[in-house]
Write a protein that holds these residues in place. Sequence first.
Motif, PDB file in Angstrom:
ATOM      1  N   ALA A  25      22.083  55.626  -2.592  1.00 29.53           N
ATOM      2  CA  ALA A  25      21.574  55.054  -1.350  1.00 29.53           C
ATOM      3  C   ALA A  25      22.692  55.187  -0.326  1.00 29.53           C
ATOM      4  O   ALA A  25      23.853  54.922  -0.626  1.00 29.53           O
ATOM      5  CB  ALA A  25      21.208  53.596  -1.557  1.00 29.53           C
ATOM      6  N   ARG A  26      22.333  55.614   0.872  1.00 27.53           N
ATOM      7  CA  ARG A  26      23.359  55.947   1.860  1.00 27.53           C
ATOM      8  C   ARG A  26      24.145  54.706   2.283  1.00 27.53           C
ATOM      9  O   ARG A  26      23.570  53.722   2.742  1.00 27.53           O
ATOM     10  CB  ARG A  26      22.681  56.566   3.072  1.00 27.53           C
ATOM     11  N   ALA A  27      25.463  54.774   2.149  1.00 24.29           N
ATOM     12  CA  ALA A  27      26.309  53.664   2.592  1.00 24.29           C
ATOM     13  C   ALA A  27      26.373  53.648   4.117  1.00 24.29           C
ATOM     14  O   ALA A  27      26.112  54.657   4.780  1.00 24.29           O
ATOM     15  CB  ALA A  27      27.705  53.806   1.997  1.00 24.29           C
ATOM     16  N   PHE A  28      26.737  52.498   4.666  1.00 24.52           N
ATOM     17  CA  PHE A  28      26.770  52.306   6.118  1.00 24.52           C
ATOM     18  C   PHE A  28      28.034  51.528   6.459  1.00 24.52           C
ATOM     19  O   PHE A  28      28.289  50.464   5.886  1.00 24.52           O
ATOM     20  CB  PHE A  28      25.510  51.537   6.544  1.00 24.52           C
ATOM     21  N   PHE A  29      28.821  52.083   7.375  1.00 24.16           N
ATOM     22  CA  PHE A  29      30.067  51.434   7.798  1.00 24.16           C
ATOM     23  C   PHE A  29      30.023  51.179   9.297  1.00 24.16           C
ATOM     24  O   PHE A  29      29.561  52.040  10.058  1.00 24.16           O
ATOM     25  CB  PHE A  29      31.277  52.319   7.455  1.00 24.16           C
ATOM     26  N   VAL A  30      30.513  50.026   9.694  1.00 20.10           N
ATOM     27  CA  VAL A  30      30.441  49.617  11.097  1.00 20.10           C
ATOM     28  C   VAL A  30      31.831  49.226  11.589  1.00 20.10           C
ATOM     29  O   VAL A  30      32.522  48.439  10.936  1.00 20.10           O
ATOM     30  CB  VAL A  30      29.462  48.433  11.276  1.00 20.10           C
ATOM     31  N   PHE A  31      32.213  49.773  12.744  1.00 22.63           N
ATOM     32  CA  PHE A  31      33.486  49.466  13.388  1.00 22.63           C
ATOM     33  C   PHE A  31      33.207  49.076  14.837  1.00 22.63           C
ATOM     34  O   PHE A  31      32.261  49.565  15.441  1.00 22.63           O
ATOM     35  CB  PHE A  31      34.405  50.699  13.381  1.00 22.63           C
ATOM     36  N   GLY A  32      34.063  48.218  15.395  1.00 24.71           N
ATOM     37  CA  GLY A  32      33.890  47.917  16.808  1.00 24.71           C
ATOM     38  C   GLY A  32      34.053  46.462  17.165  1.00 24.71           C
ATOM     39  O   GLY A  32      34.841  45.739  16.543  1.00 24.71           O
ATOM     40  N   ASP A  33      33.264  46.040  18.166  1.00 21.81           N
ATOM     41  CA  ASP A  33      33.451  44.751  18.818  1.00 21.81           C
ATOM     42  C   ASP A  33      32.283  43.800  18.555  1.00 21.81           C
ATOM     43  O   ASP A  33      31.537  43.976  17.584  1.00 21.81           O
ATOM     44  CB  ASP A  33      33.686  44.971  20.318  1.00 21.81           C
ATOM     45  N   SER A  34      32.105  42.810  19.432  1.00 21.00           N
ATOM     46  CA  SER A  34      31.116  41.746  19.180  1.00 21.00           C
ATOM     47  C   SER A  34      29.675  42.241  19.159  1.00 21.00           C
ATOM     48  O   SER A  34      28.806  41.586  18.593  1.00 21.00           O
ATOM     49  CB  SER A  34      31.240  40.643  20.238  1.00 21.00           C
ATOM     50  N   LEU A  35      29.402  43.390  19.771  1.00 19.49           N
ATOM     51  CA  LEU A  35      28.033  43.920  19.755  1.00 19.49           C
ATOM     52  C   LEU A  35      27.594  44.273  18.341  1.00 19.49           C
ATOM     53  O   LEU A  35      26.399  44.316  18.057  1.00 19.49           O
ATOM     54  CB  LEU A  35      27.935  45.159  20.658  1.00 19.49           C
ATOM     55  N   THR A 355      16.491  62.411  12.864  1.00 23.69           N
ATOM     56  CA  THR A 355      16.790  63.829  12.575  1.00 23.69           C
ATOM     57  C   THR A 355      17.971  63.931  11.616  1.00 23.69           C
ATOM     58  O   THR A 355      17.940  64.701  10.655  1.00 23.69           O
ATOM     59  CB  THR A 355      17.087  64.585  13.887  1.00 23.69           C
ATOM     60  N   ILE A 356      19.000  63.134  11.875  1.00 19.51           N
ATOM     61  CA  ILE A 356      20.189  63.140  11.003  1.00 19.51           C
ATOM     62  C   ILE A 356      19.802  62.760   9.578  1.00 19.51           C
ATOM     63  O   ILE A 356      20.194  63.432   8.608  1.00 19.51           O
ATOM     64  CB  ILE A 356      21.256  62.154  11.526  1.00 19.51           C
ATOM     65  N   LEU A 357      19.037  61.681   9.443  1.00 18.84           N
ATOM     66  CA  LEU A 357      18.673  61.196   8.101  1.00 18.84           C
ATOM     67  C   LEU A 357      17.838  62.231   7.354  1.00 18.84           C
ATOM     68  O   LEU A 357      18.002  62.418   6.150  1.00 18.84           O
ATOM     69  CB  LEU A 357      17.934  59.849   8.196  1.00 18.84           C
TER      70      LEU A 357
END
Length: 362
Positions: A25-35, A355-357
């Motif tokens: 199952a595709r992993a998901f990583f998130v970087f960034g700020d309060s959004l 499209t990417i997926l």
Amino acid sequence: MARALALMVCLLGLVLSTQVATSEARAFFVFGDSLVDNGNNDYLATTARADNPPYGIDYPTHRPTGRFSNGLNIPDIISENMGTEPTLPYLAPELTGQKLLVGANFASAGIGILNDTGIQFLNIIRISKQLEYFQQYQQRVTTLIGAAQTQRLVNQALVLITLGGNDFVNNYYLVPYSARSRQFSLPDYVRYLIPEYSKILARLYELGARRVLVTGTGPMGCVPAELAMRSRNGQCDPELQRASALFNPQLVQMLGQLNNQFGSNVFISANAFNMHMDFISNPGAFGFVTSKVACCGQGPYNGLGLCTALSNLCADRSKYAFWDPFHPSESASRIIVRQFMTGTTEYMHPMNLSTILQMDNY
């Protein structure tokens, strides 16, 4: 003895194949700020946190989670569209074992591209530290499924990064005659930010990221906080709008250069400005009663101060584009993610997430 040994080998194979299957199952990583912060700041001594009601009022538990939203935020809704569970904050103690294979959210409210952005919030996870944690995460997963499988999991993962807004609202324009505004004209400041961002993205690539969704800044001059402080007639602040207009095209150009350098479409740009302006310009078309007044806050446009239990609170959050003075409501976030998924090149370049997926589904 031989039977017992064979059974043990069989069981070990079953355990390993289960772990490998889970990592399919595709992993998901998130970087960034309060959004995009799912609650890391709850574990830090900082003022940039969303751990009090009415935050989370529409979350499944109806409790604050550290998300700057009335309910789900953009990463949650992307996970929903991918058919996976939401990523946990990296600092959450429950992010262990099999949960690590889902991915992780490293985002921290208040941060920017620059290390001096958000210094007023004290203890936040700057982007360099988020990337260090990503390295640490990979070491932890290696002990679970081995180095080769970990590399595969990271290479095949989807990555979301959201940076830049705070470098303007919580740095350059934070106070009149801020240090950065004395140092740089606005065009020069943008020209300074873009190469700094490029280094961050190149480092993400070095760490194994191969599909990275990069959001530009939204229309910063239109958020209730800026309307309250800068607008006399409810119009978006032209100076902050100019900052977005300078930053976003240069970001897209820089992503194109990185893709040329790496020889593939690693970085996908999401035009958050256009996505937001659609419902800011015509809130009624999207079912909103207003795109100027925050659901939770006080003062003009409910745009002053923080959203707290003592703030004005709207009765129907689905009718408001903005939840608090800076952040979209869950309803607005759903509109934004819909454009991530299926938007034309006006919103997603060079392709959308659906499209990417499909392309990567091998």
